[in-house]
Design a protein around this motif. Structure first.
Motif, mmCIF file in Angstrom:
data_model
loop_
_atom_site.group_PDB
_atom_site.id
_atom_site.type_symbol
_atom_site.label_atom_id
_atom_site.label_comp_id
_atom_site.label_asym_id
_atom_site.label_seq_id
_atom_site.Cartn_x
_atom_site.Cartn_y
_atom_site.Cartn_z
ATOM 1 N N LYS A 170 -21.757 25.974 17.274
ATOM 2 C CA LYS A 170 -22.839 26.362 16.378
ATOM 3 C C LYS A 170 -24.144 25.705 16.821
ATOM 4 N N THR A 171 -25.215 26.490 16.833
ATOM 5 C CA THR A 171 -26.536 25.943 17.110
ATOM 6 C C THR A 171 -27.054 25.230 15.869
ATOM 7 N N LEU A 172 -27.563 24.024 16.054
ATOM 8 C CA LEU A 172 -28.038 23.217 14.933
ATOM 9 C C LEU A 172 -29.502 23.516 14.621
ATOM 10 N N GLY A 173 -29.874 23.285 13.372
ATOM 11 C CA GLY A 173 -31.256 23.439 12.967
ATOM 12 C C GLY A 173 -32.129 22.369 13.590
ATOM 13 N N GLU A 174 -33.423 22.568 13.496
ATOM 14 C CA GLU A 174 -34.372 21.643 14.106
ATOM 15 C C GLU A 174 -34.235 20.236 13.521
ATOM 16 N N GLY A 175 -34.048 19.259 14.389
ATOM 17 C CA GLY A 175 -33.982 17.859 13.976
ATOM 18 C C GLY A 175 -32.646 17.411 13.422
ATOM 19 N N VAL A 176 -31.688 18.332 13.253
ATOM 20 C CA VAL A 176 -30.404 17.971 12.644
ATOM 21 C C VAL A 176 -29.631 16.993 13.523
ATOM 22 N N LYS A 177 -29.609 17.244 14.824
ATOM 23 C CA LYS A 177 -28.818 16.403 15.735
ATOM 24 C C LYS A 177 -29.281 14.946 15.728
ATOM 25 N N ASP A 178 -30.555 14.722 15.420
ATOM 26 C CA ASP A 178 -31.093 13.365 15.447
ATOM 27 C C ASP A 178 -30.732 12.559 14.201
ATOM 28 N N SER A 179 -30.362 13.252 13.129
ATOM 29 C CA SER A 179 -30.071 12.569 11.863
ATOM 30 C C SER A 179 -28.624 12.692 11.429
ATOM 31 N N LEU A 180 -27.834 13.464 12.163
ATOM 32 C CA LEU A 180 -26.460 13.752 11.762
ATOM 33 C C LEU A 180 -25.582 12.505 11.810
ATOM 34 N N GLY A 181 -24.897 12.215 10.665
ATOM 35 C CA GLY A 181 -24.058 11.031 10.621
ATOM 36 C C GLY A 181 -22.739 11.221 9.898
ATOM 37 N N ALA A 182 -22.658 12.234 9.026
ATOM 38 C CA ALA A 182 -21.438 12.441 8.241
ATOM 39 C C ALA A 182 -21.245 13.932 7.979
ATOM 40 N N VAL A 183 -19.999 14.320 7.707
ATOM 41 C CA VAL A 183 -19.688 15.725 7.430
ATOM 42 C C VAL A 183 -18.767 15.831 6.220
ATOM 43 N N VAL A 184 -18.819 16.989 5.578
ATOM 44 C CA VAL A 184 -17.897 17.339 4.497
ATOM 45 C C VAL A 184 -17.346 18.723 4.818
ATOM 46 N N LEU A 185 -16.031 18.876 4.756
ATOM 47 C CA LEU A 185 -15.417 20.196 4.921
ATOM 48 C C LEU A 185 -15.077 20.706 3.527
ATOM 49 N N ALA A 186 -15.882 21.663 3.057
ATOM 50 C CA ALA A 186 -15.750 22.137 1.680
ATOM 51 C C ALA A 186 -15.310 23.588 1.642
ATOM 52 N N LYS A 187 -14.458 23.899 0.703
ATOM 53 C CA LYS A 187 -14.062 25.284 0.458
ATOM 54 C C LYS A 187 -14.814 25.747 -0.780
ATOM 55 N N ILE A 188 -15.694 26.733 -0.596
ATOM 56 C CA ILE A 188 -16.580 27.158 -1.679
ATOM 57 C C ILE A 188 -16.271 28.609 -2.037
ATOM 58 N N ASP A 189 -15.871 28.826 -3.246
ATOM 59 C CA ASP A 189 -15.575 30.175 -3.706
ATOM 60 C C ASP A 189 -16.875 30.949 -3.887
ATOM 61 N N ALA A 190 -16.854 32.236 -3.536
ATOM 62 C CA ALA A 190 -18.060 33.058 -3.614
ATOM 63 C C ALA A 190 -18.620 33.123 -5.026
ATOM 64 N N SER A 191 -17.779 32.970 -6.021
ATOM 65 C CA SER A 191 -18.259 33.004 -7.412
ATOM 66 C C SER A 191 -19.170 31.822 -7.722
ATOM 67 N N ASN A 192 -19.098 30.789 -6.906
ATOM 68 C CA ASN A 192 -19.934 29.610 -7.119
ATOM 69 C C ASN A 192 -21.209 29.612 -6.282
ATOM 70 N N TYR A 193 -21.425 30.690 -5.505
ATOM 71 C CA TYR A 193 -22.675 30.778 -4.755
ATOM 72 C C TYR A 193 -23.845 30.888 -5.735
ATOM 73 N N PRO A 194 -24.969 30.288 -5.422
ATOM 74 C CA PRO A 194 -26.129 30.403 -6.324
ATOM 75 C C PRO A 194 -26.693 31.819 -6.350
ATOM 76 N N ALA A 195 -27.217 32.217 -7.504
ATOM 77 C CA ALA A 195 -27.812 33.545 -7.651
ATOM 78 C C ALA A 195 -29.088 33.637 -6.824
ATOM 79 N N VAL A 196 -29.462 34.863 -6.463
ATOM 80 C CA VAL A 196 -30.667 35.081 -5.665
ATOM 81 C C VAL A 196 -31.479 36.206 -6.288
ATOM 82 N N THR A 197 -32.804 36.061 -6.265
ATOM 83 C CA THR A 197 -33.709 37.099 -6.769
ATOM 84 C C THR A 197 -34.265 37.874 -5.584
ATOM 85 N N LEU A 198 -34.080 39.181 -5.579
ATOM 86 C CA LEU A 198 -34.462 40.007 -4.437
ATOM 87 C C LEU A 198 -35.836 40.631 -4.612
#
Length: 316
Positions: A170-198
């Motif tokens: 995966k390509t990292l976002g700008e500046g991410v590689k310089d600050s990266l120190g910890a990770v979380v592997l999370a399983k997120i159900d689609a029902s918990n995705y935040p709503a979006v206004t189109l």
């Protein structure tokens, strides 16, 4: 007042001759010495446990450096304001030997490529069944050492059988590689995705435009349900990677154009190539067009927004 000590000297008999008749010695120096010794004693008492521990480790030949574990020995870093569980709330220090195991997959072999600004890792199916990785909804959340969220990456992939592994880069976002120190592997159900206004375009359709470097993808919705997808990729001869991607993207466009429900055109003009791809979701299967997911017909807008941003796109 403390008395001063006086040393006596014999007086000379010569007239008008200057002479020393005594020397006064102050106790100031001795007082400073006592203060220094007292301070050292207090410090010794305070830090005695640490000193004793280091002494024992040294003379007992214990290793006081950070060990290179085997993945299973990595200790999760759990912040005090989160529950101590093995689910979605556990932070892991990002090391080369980190291994995270869930009920159906194991993720390990993490590597940050500083030169190419990428994060690679391996995902292994630890079940005896075939799994579609994309449908499992696992996300790799990237944090600083202080647990500030930097980026969220969806762990995507096709079907793979029991004990099979998939390598992901995966390509990292700008500046991410310089600050990266910890990770979380999370399983997120689609029902918990935040709503979006189109937003709404000139035809009255709801649109979500997701952009990433040379790529812009437009998702069109009716009542927040996905109906159409179009992609535009553009490279100029002034781009550093123009020569490398020209033939690669030409071949991809040609391949996409041969699939049901997908029409892709490659235009090379004035040292710039532009690829326009339209996807008819009523006919086309879900696919990845360059770096973007087409999703399926009637996918909820919040799913498209959340998962595209997890692919490094900026959506609005």
């Amino acid at each position: 007042m403390a008395k001063q000590k006086i040393k006596n000297f014999k007086l000379e008999q010569d007239e008008l001759k200057p002479m020393t008749i005594g020397i006064f010695e102050s106790r100031r120096k001795s007082s400073v010495g006592i203060f220094v010794l007292l301070t050292l004693f207090i410090l010794l008492v305070v830090f005695l446990p640490q000193i004793s521990d280091l002494y024992n480790k040294y003379f007992n030949h214990e290793d006081i450096s950070v060990p290179e574990g085997n993945g299973n020995a990595v200790t999760p870093i759990v912040p005090p304001d989160r529950e101590d569980d093995t689910d979605n709330n556990t932070y892991y220090e990002l090391t080369a030997d980190l291994s995270i195991t869930k009920e159906d997959i194991k993720v390990d072999s993490f590597y940050v490529d500083i030169n190419n600004n990428t994060l690679s890792f391996k995902v292994t199916n630890i079940t005896s069944n075939s799994l579609v990785l994309s449908s499992l909804n696992y996300y790799l959340e990237l944090y600083t050492s202080e647990h500030t969220l930097l980026e969220r990456i969806k762990v995507n992939g096709n079907s793979f059988g029991g004990d099979e592994a998939i390598n992901i880069v995966k390509t990292l976002g700008e500046g991410v590689k310089d600050s990266l120190g910890a990770v979380v592997l999370a399983k997120i159900d689609a029902s918990n995705y935040p709503a979006v206004t189109l937003g709404t375009d000139s035809t009255g359709s709801q649109v979500l435009v997701c952009s990433r470097e040379h790529e812009k993808v437009t998702y069109s919705f009716k009542n927040n349900l996905l109906k159409e997808v179009s992609s535009v990729v553009s490279y100029s001869a002034t781009d550093n990677d123009y020569v490398n991607v020209y033939q690669q993207y030409f071949n991809l466009s040609l391949g996409y154009n041969g699939r049901p429900g997908i029409a892709s055109s490659f235009l090379d003009y004035n040292n710039t190539f532009t690829i326009t791809t339209n996807i008819n979701l009523k006919e086309a299967e879900r696919a990845t067009i360059f770096n973007a997911d087409t999703f399926e017909l009637d996918t909820d807008a919040k799913v498209v927004n959340f998962e595209m941003e997890a692919e490094g796109f900026s959506c609005e």
